[in-house]
Design a protein around this motif. Sequence first.
Motif, PDB file in Angstrom:
ATOM      1  N   PRO A  63     102.070  20.448  51.866  1.00 49.31           N
ATOM      2  CA  PRO A  63     100.766  19.813  52.096  1.00 49.31           C
ATOM      3  C   PRO A  63      99.885  19.861  50.851  1.00 49.31           C
ATOM      4  O   PRO A  63      99.825  20.873  50.152  1.00 49.31           O
ATOM      5  N   TRP A  64      99.204  18.751  50.579  1.00 51.83           N
ATOM      6  CA  TRP A  64      98.346  18.690  49.393  1.00 51.83           C
ATOM      7  C   TRP A  64      97.082  17.892  49.693  1.00 51.83           C
ATOM      8  O   TRP A  64      96.969  17.230  50.715  1.00 51.83           O
ATOM      9  N   GLY A  65      96.116  17.982  48.782  1.00 56.70           N
ATOM     10  CA  GLY A  65      94.851  17.278  48.957  1.00 56.70           C
ATOM     11  C   GLY A  65      94.098  17.211  47.645  1.00 56.70           C
ATOM     12  O   GLY A  65      94.675  17.376  46.572  1.00 56.70           O
ATOM     13  N   THR A  66      92.793  16.979  47.721  1.00 52.19           N
ATOM     14  CA  THR A  66      91.961  16.895  46.519  1.00 52.19           C
ATOM     15  C   THR A  66      90.681  17.708  46.703  1.00 52.19           C
ATOM     16  O   THR A  66      90.224  17.925  47.826  1.00 52.19           O
ATOM     17  N   LEU A  67      90.120  18.131  45.584  1.00 54.51           N
ATOM     18  CA  LEU A  67      88.772  18.688  45.562  1.00 54.51           C
ATOM     19  C   LEU A  67      87.812  17.521  45.386  1.00 54.51           C
ATOM     20  O   LEU A  67      87.982  16.713  44.463  1.00 54.51           O
ATOM     21  N   LEU A  68      86.829  17.393  46.250  1.00 54.74           N
ATOM     22  CA  LEU A  68      85.919  16.243  46.236  1.00 54.74           C
ATOM     23  C   LEU A  68      84.477  16.722  46.218  1.00 54.74           C
ATOM     24  O   LEU A  68      83.927  17.139  47.237  1.00 54.74           O
ATOM     25  N   SER A  69      83.850  16.648  45.043  1.00 58.82           N
ATOM     26  CA  SER A  69      82.454  17.078  44.911  1.00 58.82           C
ATOM     27  C   SER A  69      81.488  15.945  45.204  1.00 58.82           C
ATOM     28  O   SER A  69      80.318  16.181  45.525  1.00 58.82           O
ATOM     29  N   GLY A  70      81.948  14.701  45.051  1.00 58.45           N
ATOM     30  CA  GLY A  70      81.054  13.559  45.158  1.00 58.45           C
ATOM     31  C   GLY A  70      80.611  13.057  43.809  1.00 58.45           C
ATOM     32  O   GLY A  70      79.851  12.086  43.710  1.00 58.45           O
ATOM     33  N   GLY A  71      81.100  13.701  42.725  1.00 58.84           N
ATOM     34  CA  GLY A  71      80.855  13.223  41.377  1.00 58.84           C
ATOM     35  C   GLY A  71      81.897  12.192  40.975  1.00 58.84           C
ATOM     36  O   GLY A  71      82.870  11.941  41.690  1.00 58.84           O
ATOM     37  N   LEU A  72      81.710  11.596  39.808  1.00 61.04           N
ATOM     38  CA  LEU A  72      82.595  10.528  39.349  1.00 61.04           C
ATOM     39  C   LEU A  72      84.039  10.996  39.228  1.00 61.04           C
ATOM     40  O   LEU A  72      84.968  10.315  39.675  1.00 61.04           O
ATOM     41  N   ASP A  73      84.261  12.170  38.625  1.00 62.02           N
ATOM     42  CA  ASP A  73      85.617  12.609  38.307  1.00 62.02           C
ATOM     43  C   ASP A  73      86.449  12.895  39.553  1.00 62.02           C
ATOM     44  O   ASP A  73      87.560  12.372  39.710  1.00 62.02           O
TER      45      ASP A  73
ATOM     46  N   ALA B  63     101.793  10.838  54.227  1.00 64.79           N
ATOM     47  CA  ALA B  63     101.949  11.651  55.445  1.00 64.79           C
ATOM     48  C   ALA B  63     100.612  11.793  56.164  1.00 64.79           C
ATOM     49  O   ALA B  63     100.094  12.891  56.353  1.00 64.79           O
ATOM     50  N   GLY B  64     100.024  10.654  56.555  1.00 64.26           N
ATOM     51  CA  GLY B  64      98.738  10.707  57.231  1.00 64.26           C
ATOM     52  C   GLY B  64      97.595  10.690  56.245  1.00 64.26           C
ATOM     53  O   GLY B  64      97.786  10.558  55.036  1.00 64.26           O
ATOM     54  N   PRO B  65      96.340  10.834  56.722  1.00 66.06           N
ATOM     55  CA  PRO B  65      95.168  10.786  55.838  1.00 66.06           C
ATOM     56  C   PRO B  65      95.217  11.891  54.786  1.00 66.06           C
ATOM     57  O   PRO B  65      95.677  13.010  55.043  1.00 66.06           O
ATOM     58  N   LEU B  66      94.740  11.550  53.605  1.00 65.23           N
ATOM     59  CA  LEU B  66      94.636  12.535  52.533  1.00 65.23           C
ATOM     60  C   LEU B  66      93.589  13.579  52.907  1.00 65.23           C
ATOM     61  O   LEU B  66      92.520  13.244  53.428  1.00 65.23           O
ATOM     62  N   ARG B  67      93.871  14.849  52.626  1.00 59.96           N
ATOM     63  CA  ARG B  67      92.884  15.909  52.823  1.00 59.96           C
ATOM     64  C   ARG B  67      91.969  15.980  51.606  1.00 59.96           C
ATOM     65  O   ARG B  67      92.436  15.937  50.468  1.00 59.96           O
ATOM     66  N   SER B  68      90.677  16.099  51.845  1.00 54.51           N
ATOM     67  CA  SER B  68      89.726  16.339  50.755  1.00 54.51           C
ATOM     68  C   SER B  68      88.850  17.530  51.141  1.00 54.51           C
ATOM     69  O   SER B  68      88.516  17.713  52.314  1.00 54.51           O
ATOM     70  N   PHE B  69      88.485  18.331  50.142  1.00 57.35           N
ATOM     71  CA  PHE B  69      87.756  19.580  50.383  1.00 57.35           C
ATOM     72  C   PHE B  69      86.512  19.631  49.512  1.00 57.35           C
ATOM     73  O   PHE B  69      86.543  19.274  48.332  1.00 57.35           O
ATOM     74  N   HIS B  70      85.433  20.125  50.107  1.00 60.39           N
ATOM     75  CA  HIS B  70      84.139  20.170  49.417  1.00 60.39           C
ATOM     76  C   HIS B  70      83.490  21.528  49.661  1.00 60.39           C
ATOM     77  O   HIS B  70      83.466  22.027  50.786  1.00 60.39           O
TER      78      HIS B  70
ATOM     79  N   MET C 248      81.980   9.255  49.812  1.00 61.51           N
ATOM     80  CA  MET C 248      83.276   8.976  49.198  1.00 61.51           C
ATOM     81  C   MET C 248      84.410   9.218  50.186  1.00 61.51           C
ATOM     82  O   MET C 248      85.390   8.457  50.221  1.00 61.51           O
ATOM     83  N   ALA C 249      84.305  10.264  50.992  1.00 62.88           N
ATOM     84  CA  ALA C 249      85.334  10.549  51.993  1.00 62.88           C
ATOM     85  C   ALA C 249      85.427   9.406  53.002  1.00 62.88           C
ATOM     86  O   ALA C 249      86.529   8.977  53.386  1.00 62.88           O
ATOM     87  N   ASP C 250      84.288   8.887  53.427  1.00 63.88           N
ATOM     88  CA  ASP C 250      84.283   7.741  54.349  1.00 63.88           C
ATOM     89  C   ASP C 250      84.886   6.513  53.677  1.00 63.88           C
ATOM     90  O   ASP C 250      85.647   5.753  54.291  1.00 63.88           O
ATOM     91  N   HIS C 251      84.544   6.314  52.417  1.00 66.68           N
ATOM     92  CA  HIS C 251      85.038   5.156  51.676  1.00 66.68           C
ATOM     93  C   HIS C 251      86.567   5.172  51.564  1.00 66.68           C
ATOM     94  O   HIS C 251      87.214   4.129  51.678  1.00 66.68           O
ATOM     95  N   CYS C 252      87.114   6.374  51.349  1.00 69.70           N
ATOM     96  CA  CYS C 252      88.567   6.507  51.159  1.00 69.70           C
ATOM     97  C   CYS C 252      89.314   6.802  52.458  1.00 69.70           C
ATOM     98  O   CYS C 252      90.552   6.750  52.487  1.00 69.70           O
TER      99      CYS C 252
END
Length: 614
Positions: free
Chosen positions: A259-269, A283-290, A317-321
Motif C-alpha cells: 500500500p502506498w500514498g502521498t503526503l498532501l500539504s495543499g502546496g504546489l509541490d 488499486a482503488g482511490p489514492l491515499r493522501s495524508f495531511h 486538492m483531495a476533492d479535485h483528485c
Amino acid sequence: MCGITGWTSYDRVPGTPPVEAVAAMTRTMACRGPDDAGLWSAPHAVLGHRRLAVIDPDAGQQPMTVEENGRTLLALTYSGEVYNHRQLRTKLRGRGHHFRTRSDTEVVLHAYLEWGPSFATRLDGMYALALWDARTRELLLVRDRLGIKPLYYCRGGGGLLFASEPKGLLAHPDVEAVVDQDGLRELLGLTKTPGHAVYAGMHEVRPGHLIRVRDSGVREERYWALEAVEHTDDLPTTVARVRSLLSDAVERQTVADVPWGTLLSGGLDSSVVTALAVRSSTAGPLRSFHVTFEGHDRDFRPDRERADADVPFARLMADHCGTEHQEIALPAGALSADAHLDAVVRARDLPMGLGDGDASLYLLFRAIRRQATVVLSGEGSDELFGGYWWFHDPQVVAAEWFPWLAALRVATPPGVPPREALLDPGLLKQLDLDTYRRDRYSDAVREAPRLAGEDPQERRMREMVHLHLTRSVPFLLDRKDRLSMAVGLEVRVPFCDHRLVEYVFNVPWSMKTSDGREKSLLRSAVRHLLPNTVADRVKSPYPLVQDPAYAEENRRKLTALLDRTDPAPRALIDPAAARLVLESYGNPEATRRAVELALSLHSWLRQYPVRLDL
C-alpha cells in the motif's frame, strides 16, 4: 527500503569474522527493516541486513549473493529502490543474465557483474549499498546521487565498519560516541558539510560517491556531480521538458507491491505529486495524508512565511483528485512529550533541536504507517525551482552567507535570541560558530560549477541553487529518511530524480521566474493539473504548532531541568546563564527555538553514551 550494516578487514585470521558484532549492529536497524533480517559472512567480510519489503515481498531476501559452481562471486546488502530496475533487467537479459526474483536487488547485483563499479551511473533511484566482490576481495560502498539514503563508515573491529545510521556503528564495541569541537560546530552550525558525521572518526559516504575498500587501502571516487551546461531550449520547450521529466519520475516512483500514498500539504509541490500519482493508482482511490494540529484553525496567525493555513487547500486538492484523504491532527501535548522527543533523537542519532517540526513529522509518519508502507513527497522542489522567499530577497541574495542562515537573520524579529542562546557562553566563544559557518560557506561556493561569460546575476543564482542542492537538500532528506524509517515507512521524492535535477539546474534564472514570481517554471509545467487556487498559492513551508501551550510546557520542562543536579544538561548549558536568558525574555515564544535545542541536547546526552572532547 532497508537498513544495512557490515565489516571488512584484510588483517584478521581467516575463519574468524565478527559475526556476533555485526549481528548486534544489524539489530539496531530493525526499525528500518521490520519484515526480515539476514547475515552473510566470509573470512574477510560480514554483511547484515534488515528488510522493509516493498518490491517482490516473497523473494528478494538479503544479503543476496551470486554464485558460480558453488562459489560465491558477489554478496550485496542494499537499502533503497532502483526505479529503472525493469528496464535494466531487460537489458541485462539481452546480455545473457538470468534472474530468479522480481526484486531490484538482484538487478543491482547483475548490473555490477556486467559493468563493474561504473554500474552506479546506470541506476536511477535512491539507494545506499555495500557490495563484496569475492573475486577481488573488494568492498564497495555506494550512495545515490542526491544523498536520499544515508550510509556511514568508520574504523573498527580491526578493519572498516559501515551502517545505514550512526547507531549501527555505535553498537560495535570498538566504536565510541565522541564529539569534538568540530563535531559540535557541525551539529550547531546548520551547515551540513558533505561527508561530515559529527561523531569523531565517523564519516558519511558523500552523495554521488562510492568508497572502494581493498587490502591496499580505502579510496573515495565520485561518479556524479552537478555540472554547468549551457541551456539552449526556449521557454515553451523547457516547460514541456520539465513536465515530461516530472511525470516520468512520479510514474516510476509509484511502483510498489505494498500500500502506498502521498503526503498532501495543499502546496504546489505536494499537490502536483498527488495529481500525477493518481494516474498510476490502480488499486482503488489514492491515499493522501495531511498533518495539522488540534485547534490550528483557532490558533493560526499569518507570518512572513505562512500567509494561510494548509487545511483548506489540501481538502480542495483531495476533492479535485478524488483521493482517500486523511487529516492527522496532533495535540500540542503530544508534540512536547518527552517520549516523542526521545524517539526523535534516537531516530536521528543527534539533537537537531527542531522541536515540533521533527516531533510532528515523526507522529505523522507513525500514523501513516498503519495504513501504508510507501508515500511520495514534494521534497527538493523549492531548492531546485527557487521556491523559498529568500531566493527573491536582494539582501539575502547579496549576503556572503548560507542563504537559509541569512534569511533567518532577516526574518527573526528584534528581541528574539538565537537558538544557541542557552548554551554555555564560554563554550560558544570557544566554538566561534560564525567563523565555522563562514569557512564552510566559502568551501561550498568554490564547489559551484560556472559557465564562462555567465551574467553575474545568473551566476549568483546558480550558486544559490547549488548551495541548496548540496547542503540544504541533504539535510532535509536525512530528516525525512530518519523520521520515516524510524517507523518503517518509505518516503520517495520525485523532485530529486537526478535527470530532472540536472536539467532544471541549468535552466536560467530568468526562465525560472518568467512571470515575475517564485517557481514560474514549475507552475507553468503543471498548472493544467491543479485548481487555480492551489496553482497560484504562495509558498508556505511545513506547518508549526501555534498553540501557546506548546512553548509554555517546553519552557517549564527546561526550567525544572536547570534546577536539578542531573549533570547531563550542565555538559553544554550553564544553568545560571540559561536562567538569565529565560528571565530576560519572559515570553515563551521568544525563546522557543533555544529551549527546543536545549531539551534536545539533554535528551541526547541522557540516551547516548557521548564523550564530549572539548
